[in-house]
Motif scaffolding. Sequence first.
Motif, mmCIF file in Angstrom:
data_model
loop_
_atom_site.group_PDB
_atom_site.id
_atom_site.type_symbol
_atom_site.label_atom_id
_atom_site.label_comp_id
_atom_site.label_asym_id
_atom_site.label_seq_id
_atom_site.Cartn_x
_atom_site.Cartn_y
_atom_site.Cartn_z
ATOM 1 N N CYS A 1 0.814 -1.223 0.000
ATOM 2 C CA CYS A 1 0.000 0.000 0.000
ATOM 3 C C CYS A 1 0.846 1.270 0.000
ATOM 4 O O CYS A 1 0.359 2.345 -0.368
ATOM 5 N N THR A 2 2.091 1.179 0.438
ATOM 6 C CA THR A 2 2.909 2.375 0.648
ATOM 7 C C THR A 2 3.033 3.216 -0.611
ATOM 8 O O THR A 2 2.827 4.425 -0.594
ATOM 9 N N SER A 3 3.377 2.602 -1.717
ATOM 10 C CA SER A 3 3.582 3.348 -2.958
ATOM 11 C C SER A 3 2.569 2.972 -4.026
ATOM 12 O O SER A 3 2.795 3.202 -5.203
ATOM 13 N N CYS A 4 1.444 2.409 -3.605
ATOM 14 C CA CYS A 4 0.413 2.011 -4.561
ATOM 15 C C CYS A 4 -0.235 3.243 -5.174
ATOM 16 O O CYS A 4 -0.617 4.174 -4.446
ATOM 17 N N PRO A 5 -0.397 3.293 -6.493
ATOM 18 C CA PRO A 5 -1.004 4.462 -7.136
ATOM 19 C C PRO A 5 -2.424 4.741 -6.648
ATOM 20 O O PRO A 5 -2.892 5.874 -6.715
ATOM 21 N N SER A 6 -3.114 3.714 -6.158
ATOM 22 C CA SER A 6 -4.507 3.887 -5.730
ATOM 23 C C SER A 6 -4.656 3.926 -4.217
ATOM 24 O O SER A 6 -5.747 3.714 -3.695
ATOM 25 N N SER A 7 -3.566 4.215 -3.499
ATOM 26 C CA SER A 7 -3.627 4.185 -2.036
ATOM 27 C C SER A 7 -4.583 5.233 -1.471
ATOM 28 O O SER A 7 -5.235 5.016 -0.448
ATOM 29 N N ILE A 8 -4.697 6.384 -2.128
ATOM 30 C CA ILE A 8 -5.601 7.427 -1.643
ATOM 31 C C ILE A 8 -7.056 6.965 -1.750
ATOM 32 O O ILE A 8 -7.885 7.262 -0.881
ATOM 33 N N ILE A 9 -7.363 6.216 -2.804
ATOM 34 C CA ILE A 9 -8.719 5.679 -2.951
ATOM 35 C C ILE A 9 -9.012 4.712 -1.816
ATOM 36 O O ILE A 9 -10.092 4.724 -1.222
ATOM 37 N N THR A 10 -8.023 3.854 -1.499
ATOM 38 C CA THR A 10 -8.187 2.929 -0.386
ATOM 39 C C THR A 10 -8.432 3.684 0.908
ATOM 40 O O THR A 10 -9.316 3.339 1.698
ATOM 41 N N LEU A 11 -7.659 4.730 1.121
ATOM 42 C CA LEU A 11 -7.715 5.475 2.381
ATOM 43 C C LEU A 11 -9.041 6.226 2.529
ATOM 44 O O LEU A 11 -9.690 6.154 3.581
ATOM 45 N N LYS A 12 -9.457 6.917 1.482
ATOM 46 C CA LYS A 12 -10.633 7.779 1.570
ATOM 47 C C LYS A 12 -11.938 7.027 1.320
ATOM 48 O O LYS A 12 -12.882 7.096 2.110
ATOM 49 N N ASN A 13 -12.040 6.328 0.191
ATOM 50 C CA ASN A 13 -13.289 5.681 -0.177
ATOM 51 C C ASN A 13 -13.551 4.404 0.600
ATOM 52 O O ASN A 13 -14.690 3.940 0.667
ATOM 53 N N GLY A 14 -12.515 3.810 1.165
ATOM 54 C CA GLY A 14 -12.702 2.572 1.895
ATOM 55 C C GLY A 14 -12.629 2.752 3.393
ATOM 56 O O GLY A 14 -13.626 2.669 4.100
ATOM 57 N N ILE A 15 -11.438 3.022 3.896
ATOM 58 C CA ILE A 15 -11.215 3.079 5.343
ATOM 59 C C ILE A 15 -11.983 4.224 5.983
ATOM 60 O O ILE A 15 -12.650 4.046 7.007
ATOM 61 N N GLN A 16 -11.916 5.411 5.392
ATOM 62 C CA GLN A 16 -12.585 6.563 5.989
ATOM 63 C C GLN A 16 -14.093 6.345 6.060
ATOM 64 O O GLN A 16 -14.733 6.622 7.084
ATOM 65 N N ASN A 17 -14.685 5.839 4.988
ATOM 66 C CA ASN A 17 -16.130 5.617 4.981
ATOM 67 C C ASN A 17 -16.555 4.614 6.041
ATOM 68 O O ASN A 17 -17.594 4.785 6.695
ATOM 69 N N MET A 18 -15.767 3.561 6.212
ATOM 70 C CA MET A 18 -16.127 2.560 7.205
ATOM 71 C C MET A 18 -16.021 3.127 8.617
ATOM 72 O O MET A 18 -16.918 2.930 9.455
ATOM 73 N N LEU A 19 -14.949 3.829 8.923
ATOM 74 C CA LEU A 19 -14.787 4.392 10.257
ATOM 75 C C LEU A 19 -15.889 5.403 10.565
ATOM 76 O O LEU A 19 -16.433 5.437 11.671
ATOM 77 N N GLN A 20 -16.231 6.233 9.591
ATOM 78 C CA GLN A 20 -17.277 7.221 9.810
ATOM 79 C C GLN A 20 -18.645 6.564 9.996
ATOM 80 O O GLN A 20 -19.493 7.088 10.720
ATOM 81 N N PHE A 21 -18.843 5.441 9.355
ATOM 82 C CA PHE A 21 -20.120 4.735 9.470
ATOM 83 C C PHE A 21 -20.335 4.226 10.889
ATOM 84 O O PHE A 21 -21.439 4.306 11.436
ATOM 85 N N TYR A 22 -19.276 3.715 11.520
ATOM 86 C CA TYR A 22 -19.399 3.124 12.850
ATOM 87 C C TYR A 22 -19.035 4.088 13.979
ATOM 88 O O TYR A 22 -19.472 3.897 15.118
ATOM 89 N N VAL A 23 -18.208 5.080 13.684
ATOM 90 C CA VAL A 23 -17.749 6.002 14.723
ATOM 91 C C VAL A 23 -18.062 7.438 14.272
ATOM 92 O O VAL A 23 -17.286 8.038 13.519
#
Length: 252
Positions: free
Chosen positions: A207-229
Amino acid sequence: MAAARWLGAAAGLGGRFCHMMLKDHNLTTRHSFYQLAQKKLFFPSAVWHNAVRSMFIQTQDTPNPNSLKFIPGKEVLESRTMEFSTPAAAFCSPLARQLFKIEGVKSIFFGPDFITITKESEDLDWNLLKPDIYATIMDFFASGLPVVTDEAPRTDTAASEDDDEVVLMIKELLDTRIRPTVQEDGGDVIYKGFEDGIVQLKLQGSCTSCPSSIITLKNGIQNMLQFYVPEVEGVEQVVDDDDDVEKKANST
């Protein structure tokens, strides 16, 4: 893919993690013993014989074309993960030190049962790097040495007595819902802090230098955390000093 569908439904995501969209388990390859035997001269005959009989290394592509996941069929770091971005950072790992001796290896990531190798550039051919990596991994596990020594730092998201209820919930979601899925693609997400509604995370491995890491961070992780917390307002990536220096060097 079942994990991807569950995460998308649970968090109400418009899209899935980048690594989920790109995953194709058919990319997993099993390499013949003929390929491995090309490195036979690196082993004493007895060690080579035992290593070949007891280890069958598989590889799996990751969303990052410069990172490849090696699965030795043996436990690597039990239930933890570690990243080595430079040879100096590998002071606590005999295996990482040996892998850094291979020309073209940029960084190394250890998961519970896999090793992710990131090469220095897209111009390097994995077919040229793989034989040395196979040989080094097999030679090391045949030696019986520990993967990491006792002075290895802890980089997990274990709960602390100083954590409040919100931080405990964030860490639990990371450990149970997010990190296992990211680790399937040879990476990891490490909790670094929570301040003013912002969760600070460090991406590791593929994930460190993945071209799509920002998509993972924002569209995936952020959405899940905001949904539960509800207290989570956003997620930002944290980079270490070495990573920051490297990014600035690459941008100049």
